[in-house]
Motif scaffolding. Structure first.
Motif, short mmCIF file in Angstrom:
data_model
loop_
_atom_site.label_atom_id
_atom_site.label_comp_id
_atom_site.label_asym_id
_atom_site.label_seq_id
_atom_site.Cartn_x
_atom_site.Cartn_y
_atom_site.Cartn_z
N LEU A 174 42.78 34.36 43.44
CA LEU A 174 42.56 34.80 42.06
C LEU A 174 42.95 33.70 41.08
CD1 LEU A 174 43.98 38.42 42.09
CD2 LEU A 174 41.65 37.75 41.64
N ALA A 230 40.39 30.97 41.00
CA ALA A 230 39.17 31.35 40.30
C ALA A 230 39.38 31.43 38.79
CB ALA A 230 38.67 32.69 40.84
N ARG A 278 38.54 29.11 34.05
CA ARG A 278 38.00 29.94 32.97
C ARG A 278 39.02 30.10 31.86
NH1 ARG A 278 35.76 35.24 35.40
NH2 ARG A 278 35.20 35.56 33.23
N GLU A 308 41.64 41.45 39.60
CA GLU A 308 40.26 40.97 39.52
C GLU A 308 40.26 39.73 38.65
OE1 GLU A 308 38.08 44.17 37.83
OE2 GLU A 308 38.91 45.59 39.28
N GLU A 309 39.39 38.82 39.00
CA GLU A 309 39.33 37.56 38.28
C GLU A 309 39.09 37.78 36.77
OE1 GLU A 309 36.11 35.18 39.57
OE2 GLU A 309 36.26 33.88 37.83
N ASP A 310 38.09 38.60 36.46
CA ASP A 310 37.72 38.80 35.06
C ASP A 310 38.89 39.36 34.26
OD1 ASP A 310 35.29 37.95 35.76
OD2 ASP A 310 34.32 39.92 35.75
#
Lengths: 400, 508
Positions: free
Chosen positions: B228, B231, B235, B337-339
Motif C-alpha cells: 500500500l 502504491a 500519488r 485501500e490505496e485510494d
C-alpha cells in the motif's frame, strides 16, 4: 493489603453504575479489565460472509470437467492394456488419435479465425496504422493481440499459441499451460510495441499462417525426437520387474488426476505441471514394457496427445461451446466405460455395449451422489472472519 | 500481598521486539510494586546462565535448542526438570507466559499446572482461522489455555480473537493494553517545565510552502502494508508538492520500495534510512509531522502510540486493534485501500497546514493514557484474582449474568481429574491426546519428586529490597509514590529508576 482491597471494591462498585462500555483502550473505563460487554463483544464477527449455496445442476455441470479427465485417463490405460495384450495395433491407436488431434486443431484454427475477426475491429486500428507505417510488415499475431488490456477476455485465445508452443515444450517436460499462463501475470504490460522486436521482419506469410507453420514445425520436431528416443525408452526399465512398473505408473496416474488443474480460468501454475509431468512419466515407464520400437513410439505419442494437448482443447471447448463440452463428456464416458469392460472381460461387442450402459449409469449416479454429498456438507461450513484477519490491500492496477 | 512471579517466554532481550520490552517493563514495574519477578527464557548466543538486569530482575537463560527465529523446539516435556528446579529455587507462585506462539510459554503453563501453581498468559498477536497453520496453532493454544487461570490480551480485538481461538469464557480474559515509556518519546521542542506550568500557546500553523515530512517506521514485510505504501507514495507526492517521506526499517519489501523510488525518480523526496535501533526511533520520529502506518494487521500497534507521543499526527489503517488505541483527534483512519490512504493523507496534510491539529499537546495526553505503572497495577489485579485474594464475585463482575460459567472460571482446581476433564473437551482426537500429555506430565512430576526431591534444591536468596519498601506494606507504598510525585524528591534515592519515576508522575 486490606486497604487496597477496600479501595478496589469501592471502585468496582462505583464502576458498575456509571458510563457505557466502549471498545477503546486510551482511557480507563469504569469497568474491570475482564468485563465483557454483551452488546459490543464480537460485534464485527462475520460467519460465512461469502456463503453461496450450491445448486445441484451447476455442480453436476462442473463435475463434468473431472469426469472428462478421469475418462481420458481410463481410455489411455485401456489403450495401453489393449496394445500390451496385442489386441489392438499400436499404429491404429495412434493413427486415430492423431487424426482426432488434427481435427481438433482444425477446429481450433477456425476459432482463432473467428476470434481474430472479433478482435480486429476493437484493437486492430492502432495496429493497422503501425502496419502501414512499417511498410506492410506483419503485425503480431492476433492471439497475442488478446493480451491487449481492452480485451482481457480473449485470454482464452492464447492457448492457441500454447498449442503450438506446447508441442515443442512438452518434450522437454515443461508445462504448456504454465507457458500460457505467464503473460497473464502482467496484463497490459505487453503492448504491440513490446512485441514488435520478436517478429521476423522479412516474412511473406500472414501471421495466421506463420502460427500454423510454427505448430507444424514443432509437431514435426516432437515426432522426430520421439522417433529417435523410442529405442532408448524401450530398454529403459528392462532391469525392473513389471509389478513395480504397474504400481509406479498407477501412483503416477493418480497423481496426475489429483493435481490436474480443473479450474476454468486461464493461467495454471505448479500443480498443473506436476500433473502433466507425472502422466508423461507414467506413460514412459509403461511404454518401456512394450515389445518393439514402433509400440513405444506409438504409446509415447499417444500419451502426449492425451495428456498434453487434449486438456488444452477441452478447456477451450468448454469456454466456446457448452453443448460441445457436454457432447465430448458423453463420448468420453461411453468410450471409457465400454473399453474398460472390453479390457476387463476380454469380450467383444456385447461387453462393449454393457460397459457403455453400466459405465454411463455408474458415472451419472456417482456424480449425483457426490453433488448431494457436497450440498449436504455445506451446513457444516463455519468460516469466521473478523477484524483480526489481515486486511486485503486494494491497490489499483498499474498500466505503466 | 506480594507474589513471586515467573515470566516465561521464548522472546526476551537481547532480541529486540514488542513482547520483549513488554515483559521487561511489566516486570520492573511489578518489582517496584513489591513483587518478586524472574524471567525464564532460552539461551541466546552470548547470553547464557543467570543474569541480573536493572532493579534485581533475574533472568534465567535456559539452554534450549532453537529452531526458527529464536523459537525453541517443541518437545512438550523436556523443559520440565529445569523448570521445576527454577520454580522451587525461586519459590514461584504464579507463572505468567507471554506470546502464544512461544513454545517455552506453553510448556511452562502445562508444567506449572501440574505442579499446582497459578498461571496466566498474555497473548500479543492476532491469528486467523482459515489456513492450516492457524488451525494447528489454535489447537495448541486451546491445549494450553484450557487449563490456564487467566488470560490477558493487549486489545479488545485481541481478546475476541483469543476467546474464539481457544474457546474461552470471555470473563477469564482481561484486556490490558501495552504502554509506552513516554519519557523516551518526547517531541523535539518539549521541555518539562514549560509544559507543566504554562498554558499551551496558540496553535502552530504550517505555511503552504513549509515542508511536511511523513515518517514511516516499520519492518518492511507484506503484513505491514508495504505494498500500500509503495502504491500511494508517488500519488501523495504528486498531489502535495511540499511533502517529503522518511522511511526507516528493513525487510524483504525494501527492494520493491527502492524500485518504486527509482521508477518515479523520487530520490529527492523519499529518504530511506534502513534499519534503526529502537532507541533511535524517537530521533527519527521527531523529524516528521505525520506518521503513516499502513499495516494490514496489528494487535495493538505500540508504534503509533510512540509516534503520537513524539507529537506526530497519525494516519493509520483501520485494522485489528488499531482503532482502539488512540483518540480520534490524534488519528486519521483509512481503509486498507490505496485510494483511501492517498485521500486521508491529503486530508491530514491540509489539517496540519490549517493548524487544526494540536500536535504539540499530544505528548502530555499520551502520557496520561498509557503508562507501565498502570499496566502493572492492572496485571496485579489479575494475580489477585487467580490466587484468590479477590473473591470470585469481585473478580468476575458479570459472573452470574450468563457469559461466565462457574465451572470454567474462578480459582481452578488442581486435581488431576479436573484438569483432565478440561483437556478432554478440546476435541474428539485432540482431547484424548491432550489428556495423555497431561497424564505423562503428571507422572514425570512424581518421578522428579522421588528422584530429585525438593529438599535437595536450594532456595535462593532474594535480591535485597530498598529499605523504603521493606518496612511498609503495599498500601503505604502507594502513598509514598504520591508523596514523591508531589515533591519530586524520589529521584535522588533511586537514581537508576529515574525513568520509571517520571512516568509515575505523568500517570497522576
Amino acid at each position: 493489603m486490606s486497604a487496597r482491597k477496600r479501595k478496589e471494591r469501592a471502585r468496582s462498585a462505583s464502576r458498575r453504575r456509571k458510563g457505557h462500555y466502549k471498545k477503546l483502550l486510551w482511557f480507563r473505563q469504569p469497568f474491570p479489565d475482564n468485563y465483557t460487554d454483551e452488546k459490543t463483544f464480537l460485534d464485527h464477527l462475520q460467519r460465512n460472509p461469502r456463503f453461496r449455496p450450491y445448486e445441484f445442476w451447476s455442480l453436476m455441470a462442473s463435475l463434468t470437467v473431472i469426469v472428462q479427465h478421469v475418462a481420458s485417463v481410463v481410455i489411455f490405460c485401456c489403450s495401453f492394456v489393449a496394445i500390451f495384450q496385442e489386441r489392438v495395433s499400436p499404429v491404429s491407436v495412434v493413427g486415430w488419435a492423431s487424426f482426432c488431434s488434427f481435427l481438433a486443431w482444425v477446429l481450433w484454427d477456425y476459432w482463432m479465425g473467428l476470434e481474430e475477426a472479433e478482435v480486429a475491429p476493437d484493437t486492430g486500428k492502432e495496429a493497422d496504422g503501425k502496419e502501414g507505417a512499417s511498410g506492410g510488415s506483419p503485425i503480431p499475431p492476433p492471439e497475442q493481440g488478446g493480451l491487449d488490456p481492452t480485451t482481457p477476455q480473449t485470454d482464452r485465445g492464447r492457448p492457441g499459441y500454447a498449442l503450438g508452443a506446447s508441442a515443442s515444450s512438452l518434450a522437454s517436460d515443461s508445462s504448456n499451460t504454465s507457458k500460457a499462463g505467464v503473460p497473464t501475470m502482467t496484463p497490459g504490460s505487453t503492448t504491440t510495441e513490446d512485441l514488435l522486436p520478436y517478429e521476423e521482419p522479412a516474412s511473406s506469410l500472414s501471421p495466421r499462417n506463420q502460427q500454423r507453420l510454427a505448430t507444424v514445425k514443432s509437431a514435426l520436431l516432437i515426432y522426430a525426437a520421439l522417433l529417435g528416443l523410442s529405442p532408448i525408452l524401450k530398454s529403459l526399465t528392462r532391469s525392473t520387474t513389471s509389478d513395480s512398473i504397474w504400481a509406479f505408473s498407477t501412483w503416477l496416474l493418480c497423481m496426475n488426476v489429483a493435481f490436474f488443474d480443473y479450474s476454468s480460468g486461464p493461467g495454471a501454475h505448479l500443480p498443473a505441471s506436476i500433473s502433466t509431468n507425472s502422466a508423461l512419466m507414467a506413460s514412459t515407464v509403461l511404454a518401456s514394457r512394450l515389445p518393439s520400437t514402433t509400440h513405444v513410439f506409438s504409446l509415447s505419442l499417444f500419451s502426449i496427445e492425451v495428456f498434453g494437448l487434449f486438456p488444452i482443447f477441452r478447456r477451450q471447448l468448454r469456454a466456446k461451446s457448452p453443448y460441445g463440452h457436454l457432447a465430448l463428456t458423453v463420448v468420453l464416458v461411453t468410450t471409457a466405460g465400454g473399453s474398460l469392460f472390453v479390457v476387463l472381460t476380454g469380450g467383444g461387442r456385447v461387453a462393449y455395449i454393457a460397459g457403455v450402459i453400466l459405465g454411463s449409469l455408474f458415472t451419472f449416479i456417482a456424480m449425483g451422489v457426490c453433488s448431494w454429498w457436497l450440498i449436504g456438507l455445506q451446513k457444516y461450513k463455519n468460516e469466521i472472519y473478523g477484524p483480526w484477519d489481515p486486511a486485503r490491500p486494494i491497490i489499483r492496477p498499474r498500466w505503466d | 500481598m506480594p507474589y513471586n512471579i515467573a515470566m516465561v517466554s521464548d522472546n526476551f532481550y537481547p532480541q529486540p521486539g514488542g513482547v520483549e520490552s513488554h515483559m521487561y517493563q511489566l516486570s520492573s514495574k511489578l518489582i517496584d510494586r513489591g513483587h518478586k519477578v524472574i524471567i525464564i527464557t532460552h539461551a541466546y548466543e552470548g547470553r547464557t546462565g543467570v543474569r541480573y538486569l536493572t532493579n534485581g530482575l533475574k533472568v534465567y537463560h535456559v539452554p534450549f535448542w532453537t529452531i526458527y527465529r529464536e523459537t525453541t523446539f517443541p518437545t512438550v516435556f523436556s523443559f520440565f526438570p529445569i523448570f521445576r528446579n527454577i520454580v522451587i529455587r525461586e519459590e514461584i507462585e504464579i507463572v505468567h507466559g507471554h506470546a502464544s506462539l512461544s513454545n517455552l510459554c506453553n510448556e511452562a503453563i502445562l508444567h506449572a499446572r501440574t505442579m499446582g501453581l497459578r498461571t496466566a498468559m498474555t497473548d500479543h498477536s492476532l491469528f486467523g482461522f482459515a489456513d492450516a497453520g492457524s488451525i494447528l496453532t489454535n489447537k495448541l493454544l486451546k491445549f494450553t489455555l484450557s487449563d490456564v487461570d487467566h488470560c490477558i490480551c493487549v486489545s479488545h480485538t485481541c481478546k475476541e480473537n483469543t476467546v474464539l481461538r481457544a474457546s474461552l469464557d470471555p470473563s477469564m480474559v482481561s484486556v490490558i493494553p501495552n504502554a509506552v515509556v513516554a519519557e523516551n518519546f518526547r517531541p523535539l521542542s518539549h521541555t518539562e517545565a514549560s509544559h507543566r506550568h504554562n498554558a499551551p500557546g496558540p496553535p502552530q500553523r504550517l505555511g503552504p510552502d513549509e515542508i511536511i515530512t511523513i515518517v514511516v517506521i516499520s519492518r518492511l514485510f507484506y503484513n505491514k502494508g508495504v505494498d500500500l505504501l509503495i502504491a500511494s507514495i508517488p500519488r501523495i507526492l504528486a498531489t502535495n508538492p511540499n511533502v517529503r517521506f522518511l522511511i526507516a526499517g528493513n525487510g524483504p519489501k525494501a527492494i520493491d520500495l527502492e524500485q518504486m523510488i527509482e521508477r518515479n525518480v523520487l530520490q529527492e523526496k523519499v529518504l530511506l534510512l534502513g534499519p534503526v535501533r529502537h532507541e533511535e526511533v524517537r530521533d527519527v520520529m521527531v523529524q516528521g509531522h505525520i506518521y503513516l502506518h499502513p499495516s494490514l494487521t496489528e494487535a495493538f500497534g505500540t508504534v503509533i502510540v510512540e509516534a503520537a507521543s513524539c507529537g506526530l499526527y497519525v494516519v493509520c489503517t483501520r485494522v485489528g486493534g488499531i482503532p482502539e488505541v488512540l483518540p480520534s483527534h490524534m488519528t486519521e483512519f483509512a481503509a486498507p485501500e490505496e485510494d483511501d490512504i492517498v485521500a486521508v493523507t491529503g486530508r491530514a496534510i491540509v489539517k496540519l497546514r490549517e493548524g487544526k491539529v494540536r500536535t504539540d499537546l499530544f505528548h502530555n495526553q499520551v502520557k496520561q493514557m498509557y503508562s507501565w505503572t498502570d499496566v502493572a497495577e492492572r496485571t496485579e489485579r489479575v494475580y489477585d484474582g487467580i490466587s484468590g485474594a479477590l473473591s470470585y464475585e469481585e473478580f468476575y463482575p458479570d459472573g452470574g449474568t450468563g457469559l461466565a460459567s462457574r465451572g470454567r472460571a474462578g480459582v481452578r482446581s488442581f486435581a488431576l481429574i479436573d484438569r483432565l476433564k478440561r483437556y478432554y473437551g478440546c476435541g474428539i482426537w485432540a482431547g484424548k491426546l491432550f489428556c495423555l500429555c497431561a497424564v505423562v506430565d503428571y507422572l514425570l512430576y512424581i518421578f522428579l519428586e522421588i528422584f530429585a526431591p525438593r529438599e535437595r534444591i536450594d532456595i535462593c536468596k532474594n535480591w535485597p529490597k530498598k529499605v523504603v519498601k521493606e518496612g511498609k506494606g503495599k498500601e503505604k507504598e502507594g502513598d509514598a509514590a504520591t508523596a514523591k510525585e508531589e515533591h519530586g524528591s524520589g529521584r535522588k534515592k533511586r537514581p537508576h529508576h529515574r525513568r520509571e519515576k517520571r512516568e509515575e508522575q505523568g500517570e497522576s
